[in-house]
Scaffold this active site. Structure first.
Site, short mmCIF file in Angstrom:
data_model
loop_
_atom_site.label_atom_id
_atom_site.label_comp_id
_atom_site.label_asym_id
_atom_site.label_seq_id
_atom_site.Cartn_x
_atom_site.Cartn_y
_atom_site.Cartn_z
NE ARG A 100 -2.86 -0.88 3.55
CZ ARG A 100 -3.81 -0.56 4.33
NH1 ARG A 100 -5.06 -0.29 4.07
NH2 ARG A 100 -3.32 -0.35 5.67
CG ASP A 101 3.81 4.33 1.43
OD1 ASP A 101 3.62 5.07 0.04
OD2 ASP A 101 4.34 4.74 2.19
#
EC number: 2.7.11.10
Length: 631
Positions: free
Chosen positions: A49-50
């Site tokens: 997610r990043d």
């Protein structure tokens, strides 16, 4: 985990040397490591997610190779392929458009997100690594024009991999290929662009899943590179194929990049002809490098290396002292300078490959001349020896042996063929002299390329510019400069600009102009080569035709001589029973001498037929290598 002392992928991309993206070898290392890291996460049901360059750390291995590792799992969570999440994390330039709308634009929406949001972030990261810039850029930058940023990512047409707004309130412009400034070869780009297009897809239903992403990226990473320099086009190509592919598949890949059909592809490697059988495995292709590629010989118009002038990417300093702005400008100028250095090396390498490839072709043509000349001279020697028999000449002229008229006519035809072979020999000798003259020109040109000092001049400018850039990098961290320091800073800006101007001048006048002139000369030389090659093929065919005809004439003459010999034997038998003939007014050869001569000539003609047949076989072998059609 271990300490990664070489910073992150972002710090690598922030270096001026990589302002236009990573070199191809380094990019493949990034791709391999990111794919391996993501594969490990998916096997354990984790969504990151990043993903972004700042969270990919660089480690230098024991052998000096780069190793990249995914880090910062503060936003990670366990999530299977069919599960969704609603919480929002990440860095806005790398966020999936749906997450961007909620996290950055603060718009209420009830969408849930799946594991494919990581694929979008990977797509942006790979584009950044390949080009040195983000794929989606609104006027003023992603963080200053967030609404346009969202528009670009959501309105992106299918197949587009980048979008930009060039002026305020201007239209959106889409790109379906990587920019020309990218350092990746067209061979790799053709494999990478479809992957980027399918993971930079807004609608999750249209976006690839991880299984397909892993399959396609693994397909790239499992391929081997064959370097091919198209001598006629003067362009170096990287052909990505699997080791288990056949030569036919390799030739089709070459066809896609060069437009040269497989039947017209001929190759040289390190000065030797390479005959590639389409059904054989590509593993039999010699190991190549960028400096030692396969040389593709074909008919094509030279086009040379396509590139963008680095001067177009150089920003200008603002008149006033602005430490941050001056640093950014110096960084941009230095990045363009490094791009000019890379292009200068590529242009010089291209000239070297052109001259070396032509030298090899000259050697092949000279060898063809020598073999064809040897065949022609050997045939001429045999014909001359058979035609130079004095006894036959004296016999043919006597009044009482008019039966030899047909033999004399055949002999005259052999003499004509000998004259043709003599002209062919002279023609080949003249061609050899012409090729030798061109070879001397090539040696002279190669010496000039080796003596070129433009690379050293550009590197010297870059070293001085880099020193000033580092001073600017330190100064931007300070709140301000004193009067004396400010004056030094202004002088550094002036010097930096002068160095950049000098660098571009060397690049244009010493690199680009010489390269363009070399392309024109190369085109003329290639035309001479193709004309010479076609001429040699015609001469070889003439020699072969003369040999074939001479063989037929010899057979006819040999048959006639056998008949005459038989007739003379019969006449001799009859003459032994009859009264002796009156004394002739002129001396003539005895029938015994004539019989012996006929037998000797018959045997000589048989040997000549055998030699001519051998010569024809040699010529056939010389003409087996197919030549490309005329330009």
């Amino acid at each position: 985990m271990e300490y990664c002392s070489s910073g992150s992928l972002l710090s690598v991309l922030e270096s001026p040397e990589n302002a236009f993206g990573l070199p191809e070898d380094e990019f493949l290392v990034v791709l391999r490591c990111v794919v391996a890291g993501m594969n490990h996460l998916r096997e354990n049901g984790i969504v990151h997610r990043d993903i972004k360059p700042g969270n990919i750390m660089r480690l230098v291995g024991e052998e000096g190779q780069s190793i990249y590792k995914l880090t910062d799992f503060g936003a990670a969570r366990e999530l299977d392929d069919d599960e969704k999440f609603v919480s929002v994390y990440g860095t806005e330039e790398y966020l999936h458009p749906d997450m961007y709308e909620r996290a950055v634009l603060r718009k209420p929406q009830q969408k849930a997100f799946g594991v494919t949001v990581d694929l979008w972030s990977i797509g942006v990261t790979l584009y950044h690594a390949a080009t040195g810039s983000l794929p989606f850029i609104p006027f003023g930058g992603p963080r200053r024009n967030k609404e346009i940023m969202h528009r670009i990512t959501t309105e992106k047409p299918a197949g587009a991999i980048a979008g930009a707004q060039r002026r305020e309130n201007g239209p959106l412009e889409w790109s379906y290929t990587l920019p020309i400034t990218c350092q990746l070869s067209l061979g790799l780009q053709s494999q990478l662009v479809p992957i980027l297009a399918n993971i930079l897809e807004v609608e999750q239903a249209k976006c690839w899943g991880f299984d397909q992403f892993f399959a396609e990226t693994s397909d790239i990473l499992q391929r081997v590179v064959v370097h091919v320099f198209s001598l006629s086009q003067a362009v170096l190509h990287h052909i990505y194929i699997h080791a288990h592919n056949t030569i036919a598949i390799f030739q089709e890949a070459v066809h896609k990049q060069t437009s040269v059909a497989p039947r017209h592809q001929e190759y040289l490697f390190e000065g030797h002809l390479c005959v590639l059988e389409p059904s054989v495995s590509a593993q039999h292709i010699a190991h190549t490098t960028a400096s030692s590629p396969l040389t593709l010989f074909s008919t094509a118009i030279p086009k040379g290396l396509a590139f963008r002038d680095p001067a177009l990417d150089i920003p200008k300093f603002v008149p006033k002292v602005d430490l941050q702005a001056d640093y950014n400008t110096a960084k941009g100028v230095l990045g363009a300078g490094y791009q000019a250095l890379r292009l200068a090396r590529a242009l010089l390498d291209g000239q070297e490959l052109m001259l070396r490839g032509l030298h090899w072709v000259m050697e092949v043509l000279q060898a063809t001349c020598r073999r064809t000349l040897e065949v022609a001279r050997t045939s001429l020697l045999y014909l001359s020896s058979s035609l130079g028999t004095e006894r036959f000449s004296s016999v043919a002229g006597t009044p009482e042996i008019q039966e030899l008229k047909a033999a004399a006519e055949l002999r005259s035809r052999l003499r004509t063929l000998a004259e043709v072979l003599s002209r062919c020999s002279q023609n080949i000798t003249e061609t050899q002299e012409s090729l030798s003259s061109l070879s001397r020109e090539l040696v002279k040109s190669r010496d000039q390329v080796h003596e070129d000092r433009s690379i050293q001049q550009i590197q010297c400018c870059l070293d001085k510019m880099n020193f000033i850039y580092k001073q600017f990098k330190k100064s931007r961290m300070r709140p301000g400069l004193g009067y004396n320091e400010e004056q030094i800073h202004k002088l550094d800006k002036v010097n930096f600009s002068h160095l950049a101007k000098r660098l571009l001048q060397v690049f244009q006048e010493e690199c680009v102009q010489k390269y363009q002139a070399s392309l024109v000369t190369h085109g003329k030389r290639m035309r001479v080569v193709h004309e010479t090659r076609n001429h040699l093929r015609l001469v070889g065919c003439s020699v072969a035709a003369c040999n074939t005809e001479a063989q037929g004439v010899q057979e006819s003459l040999s048959k006639l001589l056998e008949e005459l010999s038989h007739q003379l034997l019969q006449d001799r038998a009859k003459g032994a029973q009859a009264s002796p003939p009156p004394i002739a007014p002129y001396p003539s050869p005895t029938r015994k001498d004539l019989l012996l001569h006929m037998q000797e000539l018959c045997e000589g003609m048989k040997l000549l037929a055998s030699d001519l047949l051998d010569n024809n076989r040699i010529i056939e072998r010389l003409n087996r290598v197919p030549a490309p059609p005329d330009v």
